[in-house]
Design a protein around this motif. Structure first.
Motif, PDB file in Angstrom:
ATOM      1  N   TYR A   1       0.835  -1.208   0.000  1.00 58.58           N
ATOM      2  CA  TYR A   1       0.000   0.000   0.000  1.00 58.58           C
ATOM      3  C   TYR A   1       0.871   1.260   0.000  1.00 58.58           C
ATOM      4  CZ  TYR A   1      -2.928   3.751   1.740  1.00 58.58           C
ATOM      5  OH  TYR A   1      -3.561   4.963   1.891  1.00 58.58           O
ATOM      6  N   GLN A   2       1.865   1.314   0.875  1.00 60.19           N
ATOM      7  CA  GLN A   2       2.725   2.502   0.962  1.00 60.19           C
ATOM      8  C   GLN A   2       3.440   2.779  -0.356  1.00 60.19           C
ATOM      9  OE1 GLN A   2       5.082   1.480   4.372  1.00 60.19           O
ATOM     10  NE2 GLN A   2       3.511   2.134   5.822  1.00 60.19           N
ATOM     11  N   LYS A   3       3.953   1.735  -0.978  1.00 60.05           N
ATOM     12  CA  LYS A   3       4.639   1.919  -2.262  1.00 60.05           C
ATOM     13  C   LYS A   3       3.662   2.386  -3.335  1.00 60.05           C
ATOM     14  CE  LYS A   3       8.316  -1.442  -1.427  1.00 60.05           C
ATOM     15  NZ  LYS A   3       8.870  -2.759  -1.807  1.00 60.05           N
ATOM     16  N   LEU A   4       2.482   1.773  -3.369  1.00 58.90           N
ATOM     17  CA  LEU A   4       1.480   2.167  -4.357  1.00 58.90           C
ATOM     18  C   LEU A   4       1.036   3.610  -4.134  1.00 58.90           C
ATOM     19  CD1 LEU A   4      -0.505   1.661  -6.661  1.00 58.90           C
ATOM     20  CD2 LEU A   4      -2.036   0.578  -4.986  1.00 58.90           C
ATOM     21  N   MET A   5       0.774   3.978  -2.888  1.00 59.09           N
ATOM     22  CA  MET A   5       0.314   5.346  -2.615  1.00 59.09           C
ATOM     23  C   MET A   5       1.363   6.376  -3.000  1.00 59.09           C
ATOM     24  SD  MET A   5      -2.800   5.782  -1.832  1.00 59.09           S
ATOM     25  CE  MET A   5      -2.970   7.313  -0.943  1.00 59.09           C
ATOM     26  N   ALA A   6       2.624   6.054  -2.825  1.00 65.83           N
ATOM     27  CA  ALA A   6       3.677   6.990  -3.241  1.00 65.83           C
ATOM     28  C   ALA A   6       3.598   7.224  -4.747  1.00 65.83           C
ATOM     29  CB  ALA A   6       5.048   6.460  -2.842  1.00 65.83           C
ATOM     30  N   ASP A   7       3.364   6.168  -5.495  1.00 67.86           N
ATOM     31  CA  ASP A   7       3.235   6.315  -6.951  1.00 67.86           C
ATOM     32  C   ASP A   7       1.942   7.040  -7.322  1.00 67.86           C
ATOM     33  OD1 ASP A   7       5.631   5.163  -7.946  1.00 67.86           O
ATOM     34  OD2 ASP A   7       4.846   3.167  -7.556  1.00 67.86           O
ATOM     35  N   LEU A   8       0.852   6.714  -6.658  1.00 62.70           N
ATOM     36  CA  LEU A   8      -0.422   7.383  -6.951  1.00 62.70           C
ATOM     37  C   LEU A   8      -0.352   8.877  -6.645  1.00 62.70           C
ATOM     38  CD1 LEU A   8      -2.912   4.713  -5.559  1.00 62.70           C
ATOM     39  CD2 LEU A   8      -2.667   5.395  -7.965  1.00 62.70           C
ATOM     40  N   ALA A   9       0.341   9.222  -5.578  1.00 59.25           N
ATOM     41  CA  ALA A   9       0.449  10.631  -5.180  1.00 59.25           C
ATOM     42  C   ALA A   9       1.184  11.469  -6.213  1.00 59.25           C
ATOM     43  CB  ALA A   9       1.139  10.732  -3.825  1.00 59.25           C
ATOM     44  N   SER A  10       2.015  10.834  -7.028  1.00 59.03           N
ATOM     45  CA  SER A  10       2.777  11.589  -8.032  1.00 59.03           C
ATOM     46  C   SER A  10       2.029  11.759  -9.355  1.00 59.03           C
ATOM     47  CB  SER A  10       4.127  10.908  -8.275  1.00 59.03           C
ATOM     48  OG  SER A  10       3.939   9.664  -8.927  1.00 59.03           O
ATOM     49  N   VAL A  11       0.825  11.202  -9.448  1.00 54.97           N
ATOM     50  CA  VAL A  11       0.037  11.351 -10.677  1.00 54.97           C
ATOM     51  C   VAL A  11      -0.674  12.704 -10.635  1.00 54.97           C
ATOM     52  CG1 VAL A  11      -1.927  10.475 -11.999  1.00 54.97           C
ATOM     53  CG2 VAL A  11      -0.299   8.867 -10.958  1.00 54.97           C
ATOM     54  N   PRO A  12      -0.412  13.562 -11.618  1.00 52.74           N
ATOM     55  CA  PRO A  12      -1.106  14.851 -11.650  1.00 52.74           C
ATOM     56  C   PRO A  12      -2.617  14.643 -11.810  1.00 52.74           C
ATOM     57  CG  PRO A  12       0.740  14.825 -13.191  1.00 52.74           C
ATOM     58  CD  PRO A  12       0.534  13.414 -12.723  1.00 52.74           C
ATOM     59  N   ALA A  13      -3.396  15.374 -11.033  1.00 50.28           N
ATOM     60  CA  ALA A  13      -4.850  15.220 -11.062  1.00 50.28           C
ATOM     61  C   ALA A  13      -5.408  15.380 -12.475  1.00 50.28           C
ATOM     62  CB  ALA A  13      -5.502  16.219 -10.108  1.00 50.28           C
ATOM     63  N   GLU A  14      -4.781  16.228 -13.281  1.00 51.14           N
ATOM     64  CA  GLU A  14      -5.297  16.450 -14.639  1.00 51.14           C
ATOM     65  C   GLU A  14      -5.117  15.233 -15.548  1.00 51.14           C
ATOM     66  OE1 GLU A  14      -1.190  18.519 -14.577  1.00 51.14           O
ATOM     67  OE2 GLU A  14      -2.900  18.357 -13.222  1.00 51.14           O
ATOM     68  N   HIS A  15      -4.298  14.267 -15.131  1.00 48.52           N
ATOM     69  CA  HIS A  15      -4.113  13.043 -15.912  1.00 48.52           C
ATOM     70  C   HIS A  15      -4.802  11.827 -15.288  1.00 48.52           C
ATOM     71  CE1 HIS A  15      -1.410  14.898 -18.722  1.00 48.52           C
ATOM     72  NE2 HIS A  15      -0.662  15.345 -17.739  1.00 48.52           N
ATOM     73  N   ALA A  16      -5.390  12.013 -14.131  1.00 50.38           N
ATOM     74  CA  ALA A  16      -5.963  10.879 -13.398  1.00 50.38           C
ATOM     75  C   ALA A  16      -7.164  10.261 -14.094  1.00 50.38           C
ATOM     76  CB  ALA A  16      -6.344  11.305 -11.978  1.00 50.38           C
ATOM     77  N   ARG A  17      -7.833  11.006 -14.958  1.00 48.48           N
ATOM     78  CA  ARG A  17      -9.006  10.479 -15.674  1.00 48.48           C
ATOM     79  C   ARG A  17      -8.703  10.107 -17.123  1.00 48.48           C
ATOM     80  NH1 ARG A  17     -12.924   8.487 -12.606  1.00 48.48           N
ATOM     81  NH2 ARG A  17     -13.253   9.775 -10.780  1.00 48.48           N
ATOM     82  N   ASP A  18      -7.441  10.167 -17.507  1.00 45.59           N
ATOM     83  CA  ASP A  18      -7.064   9.753 -18.869  1.00 45.59           C
ATOM     84  C   ASP A  18      -7.215   8.237 -18.978  1.00 45.59           C
ATOM     85  OD1 ASP A  18      -6.341  12.398 -19.152  1.00 45.59           O
ATOM     86  OD2 ASP A  18      -4.179  12.020 -19.186  1.00 45.59           O
ATOM     87  N   ALA A  19      -8.105   7.785 -19.814  1.00 46.41           N
ATOM     88  CA  ALA A  19      -8.355   6.339 -19.962  1.00 46.41           C
ATOM     89  C   ALA A  19      -7.333   5.732 -20.922  1.00 46.41           C
ATOM     90  CB  ALA A  19      -9.780   6.100 -20.442  1.00 46.41           C
ATOM     91  N   THR A  20      -6.108   5.606 -20.436  1.00 50.98           N
ATOM     92  CA  THR A  20      -5.010   5.116 -21.279  1.00 50.98           C
ATOM     93  C   THR A  20      -4.279   3.915 -20.685  1.00 50.98           C
ATOM     94  OG1 THR A  20      -3.588   6.812 -20.279  1.00 50.98           O
ATOM     95  CG2 THR A  20      -4.616   7.363 -22.388  1.00 50.98           C
TER      96      THR A  20
END
Length: 170
Positions: free
Chosen positions: A18-37
């Motif tokens: 969880y900690q490793k995943l959350m660190a990666d998720l936290a670095s995703v810019p919100a403007e790209h979070a809904r890009d279905a790619t």
């Protein structure tokens, strides 16, 4: 990571992944979070990072639902009422839809909350209740929790890191 064999190993696996995943998720810019790619959980579909988080929230909530039902002696529909194990792609689509209107920052907070609830659930158990007997078919409660928390967290992290690299997100 080795398959957990006791309560402490399960807690360590859940917390570490969880900690490793959350660190990666936290670095995703919100403007790209809904890009279905990202490749979706159903063959031939695409999903967004937000959908990936929704999927994890959905499965974690199911774990809590299963454990609550079983602890109260109620029958539990595995994996979920209206779904069979052969329909997991359709269930993933439901999870995406359930959280489609939720902002990325709020999804991350919901994920943190459900993760904390999973950890609290495991902490109140003991080795015997988690690993001492079959809980669902041949699987122990600990194994079912691991199948639906630390394992998908690790898988999600691999997907996310590949997506971030392809999209030059650091």
């Amino acid at each position: 990571m080795a398959v957990p064999q006791n309560k402490q190993e399960l807690l360590d696996a859940i917390r570490t992944t969880y900690q490793k995943l959350m660190a990666d998720l936290a670095s995703v810019p919100a403007e790209h979070a809904r890009d279905a790619t990202l490749p979706g959980h159903r063959q031939g579909t695409q999903m967004s990072v937000s959908d990936l988080v929704a999927y994890l929230i959905g499965w974690n909530l199911l774990v809590l639902k299963w454990c609550d039902g079983k602890s109260k002696g109620r029958p539990v529909d595995f994996p979920e009422t209206g779904y069979t194990w052969s329909e997991l792609g359709r269930l993933a689509q439901k999870f995406y839809a359930d959280y489609a209107g939720v902002a990325y920052a709020d999804l991350l907070r919901l994920f943190a909350d459900v993760h904390a609830r999973i950890v609290a659930l495991v902490e109140q158990e003991n080795d015997a209740s988690l690993y001492g007997m079959p809980w669902y078919e041949k699987y122990t409660q600990g194994r079912m929790i691991q199948f639906n928390t630390s394992s998908p967290y690790a898988n999600a992290r691999l997907r996310l890191r590949k997506w971030k690299k392809a999209n030059a997100i650091t």
